[in-house]
Write a protein that holds these residues in place. Structure first.
Motif, PDB file in Angstrom:
ATOM      1  N   GLU A  38     -57.423  20.837 -74.791  1.00 22.03           N
ATOM      2  CA  GLU A  38     -57.971  22.047 -74.184  1.00 22.03           C
ATOM      3  C   GLU A  38     -58.575  22.914 -75.281  1.00 22.03           C
ATOM      4  N   LEU A  39     -59.624  23.647 -74.955  1.00 21.53           N
ATOM      5  CA  LEU A  39     -60.198  24.621 -75.869  1.00 21.53           C
ATOM      6  C   LEU A  39     -60.333  25.931 -75.109  1.00 21.53           C
ATOM      7  N   VAL A  40     -59.799  27.005 -75.710  1.00 22.08           N
ATOM      8  CA  VAL A  40     -59.823  28.313 -75.071  1.00 22.08           C
ATOM      9  C   VAL A  40     -60.351  29.331 -76.070  1.00 22.08           C
ATOM     10  N   ALA A  41     -61.295  30.166 -75.642  1.00 25.86           N
ATOM     11  CA  ALA A  41     -61.738  31.300 -76.443  1.00 25.86           C
ATOM     12  C   ALA A  41     -60.875  32.479 -76.017  1.00 25.86           C
ATOM     13  N   CYS A  42     -60.083  33.000 -76.946  1.00 24.56           N
ATOM     14  CA  CYS A  42     -59.140  34.080 -76.638  1.00 24.56           C
ATOM     15  C   CYS A  42     -59.600  35.370 -77.300  1.00 24.56           C
ATOM     16  N   GLN A  43     -59.593  36.449 -76.526  1.00 24.69           N
ATOM     17  CA  GLN A  43     -59.855  37.772 -77.067  1.00 24.69           C
ATOM     18  C   GLN A  43     -58.647  38.645 -76.756  1.00 24.69           C
ATOM     19  N   TYR A  44     -58.079  39.252 -77.802  1.00 26.35           N
ATOM     20  CA  TYR A  44     -56.881  40.063 -77.655  1.00 26.35           C
ATOM     21  C   TYR A  44     -57.241  41.546 -77.693  1.00 26.35           C
ATOM     22  N   GLU A 116     -60.012  34.352 -81.204  1.00 23.71           N
ATOM     23  CA  GLU A 116     -59.795  33.009 -81.749  1.00 23.71           C
ATOM     24  C   GLU A 116     -60.322  31.958 -80.794  1.00 23.71           C
ATOM     25  N   LEU A 117     -60.761  30.868 -81.375  1.00 25.60           N
ATOM     26  CA  LEU A 117     -61.037  29.648 -80.624  1.00 25.60           C
ATOM     27  C   LEU A 117     -59.810  28.779 -80.836  1.00 25.60           C
ATOM     28  N   LEU A 118     -59.079  28.519 -79.782  1.00 27.38           N
ATOM     29  CA  LEU A 118     -57.822  27.790 -79.846  1.00 27.38           C
ATOM     30  C   LEU A 118     -58.032  26.399 -79.259  1.00 27.38           C
ATOM     31  N   VAL A 119     -57.811  25.379 -80.078  1.00 29.73           N
ATOM     32  CA  VAL A 119     -57.962  23.996 -79.642  1.00 29.73           C
ATOM     33  C   VAL A 119     -56.570  23.383 -79.563  1.00 29.73           C
ATOM     34  N   ARG A 120     -56.128  23.112 -78.357  1.00 33.74           N
ATOM     35  CA  ARG A 120     -54.798  22.558 -78.126  1.00 33.74           C
ATOM     36  C   ARG A 120     -54.832  21.044 -78.338  1.00 33.74           C
ATOM     37  N   ASN A 121     -53.928  20.549 -79.183  1.00 32.45           N
ATOM     38  CA  ASN A 121     -53.863  19.126 -79.517  1.00 32.45           C
ATOM     39  C   ASN A 121     -55.261  18.572 -79.788  1.00 32.45           C
ATOM     40  N   PRO A 122     -55.853  19.009 -80.913  1.00 27.59           N
ATOM     41  CA  PRO A 122     -57.262  18.734 -81.175  1.00 27.59           C
ATOM     42  C   PRO A 122     -57.622  17.264 -81.407  1.00 27.59           C
ATOM     43  N   GLY A 123     -56.649  16.421 -81.650  1.00 24.41           N
ATOM     44  CA  GLY A 123     -56.960  15.016 -81.896  1.00 24.41           C
ATOM     45  C   GLY A 123     -57.608  14.782 -83.247  1.00 24.41           C
ATOM     46  N   ARG A 124     -57.483  15.746 -84.128  1.00 23.30           N
ATOM     47  CA  ARG A 124     -58.049  15.659 -85.481  1.00 23.30           C
ATOM     48  C   ARG A 124     -57.371  16.716 -86.345  1.00 23.30           C
ATOM     49  N   SER A 125     -57.705  16.712 -87.635  1.00 20.36           N
ATOM     50  CA  SER A 125     -57.178  17.751 -88.516  1.00 20.36           C
ATOM     51  C   SER A 125     -58.220  18.861 -88.648  1.00 20.36           C
ATOM     52  N   TRP A 126     -58.234  19.527 -89.778  1.00 22.61           N
ATOM     53  CA  TRP A 126     -59.112  20.662 -90.046  1.00 22.61           C
ATOM     54  C   TRP A 126     -60.586  20.330 -89.819  1.00 22.61           C
ATOM     55  N   LEU A 127     -61.372  21.352 -89.504  1.00 19.47           N
ATOM     56  CA  LEU A 127     -62.819  21.211 -89.523  1.00 19.47           C
ATOM     57  C   LEU A 127     -63.248  21.049 -90.975  1.00 19.47           C
ATOM     58  N   SER A 128     -64.281  20.275 -91.200  1.00 20.39           N
ATOM     59  CA  SER A 128     -64.823  20.142 -92.555  1.00 20.39           C
ATOM     60  C   SER A 128     -65.503  21.456 -92.945  1.00 20.39           C
ATOM     61  N   PRO A 129     -65.771  21.653 -94.231  1.00 22.35           N
ATOM     62  CA  PRO A 129     -66.497  22.862 -94.636  1.00 22.35           C
ATOM     63  C   PRO A 129     -67.846  23.005 -93.919  1.00 22.35           C
ATOM     64  N   ASP A 130     -68.546  21.901 -93.728  1.00 24.19           N
ATOM     65  CA  ASP A 130     -69.833  21.963 -93.013  1.00 24.19           C
ATOM     66  C   ASP A 130     -69.641  22.355 -91.551  1.00 24.19           C
ATOM     67  N   GLU A 131     -68.609  21.810 -90.914  1.00 20.75           N
ATOM     68  CA  GLU A 131     -68.340  22.159 -89.514  1.00 20.75           C
ATOM     69  C   GLU A 131     -67.949  23.632 -89.391  1.00 20.75           C
ATOM     70  N   ALA A 132     -67.101  24.107 -90.301  1.00 22.71           N
ATOM     71  CA  ALA A 132     -66.702  25.521 -90.280  1.00 22.71           C
ATOM     72  C   ALA A 132     -67.920  26.409 -90.497  1.00 22.71           C
TER      73      ALA A 132
END
Length: 150
Positions: A38-44, A116-132
């Protein structure tokens, strides 16, 4: 059952993107995490501590690199929470550096944010520097990542 969360937040804690930028960033991150649960954009309503859960190993001073005592950190967090994290400024006990709780060296990373952009059980590790960098470009602000395990 354990859960992993990849959390992408702006480097400025109180910053919130425009809705169209948030939606586009969510689409970009979704494409980077095709196996995500799941991916959720959360605003607090207020700045929130974005923790790393069980991944917390240590906290260090960004000025002199000394380790910081967990009790000292918890007291600073309690003080900051009293202001609903409106004030994150503190002075380190090791070298008397004036720093933000947001800029302490959390091992693994943590942050403070209203968005925050919250990715639940992303199926991967960190975003690469290019992706970030791609996510930062869409949002219009530099982002940091927090990888939480509960």
């Amino acid at each position: 059952m354990s859960e992993d969360l990849l959390r992408i937040v702006p480097t400025v804690p109180a910053w919130v993107p425009a809705q169209d930028a948030a939606d586009t960033a969510a689409e970009v991150v979704s494409a980077m995490c095709p196996g995500a649960g799941e991916l959720v954009a959360c605003q607090y309503a207020e700045v929130t501590f974005i923790d790393q859960g069980a991944n917390l190993k240590a906290i260090g001073c960004p000025a002199c690199k000394a380790p910081l005592d967990a009790g000292w950190w918890q007291e600073r967090m309690d003080d900051a929470y009293a202001t609903r994290f409106a004030t994150l400024d503190t002075v380190t006990p090791c070298c008397s550096a004036a720093v933000s709780l947001n800029d302490l060296e959390y091992h693994w990373p943590a942050a403070f944010a209203r968005f925050e952009l919250l990715v639940r059980n992303p199926g991967r590790s960190w975003l690469s520097p290019d992706e970030a960098a791609q996510v930062s470009a869409v949002l219009g602000i530099t982002v940091r990542q927090v990888f939480s395990h509960y």
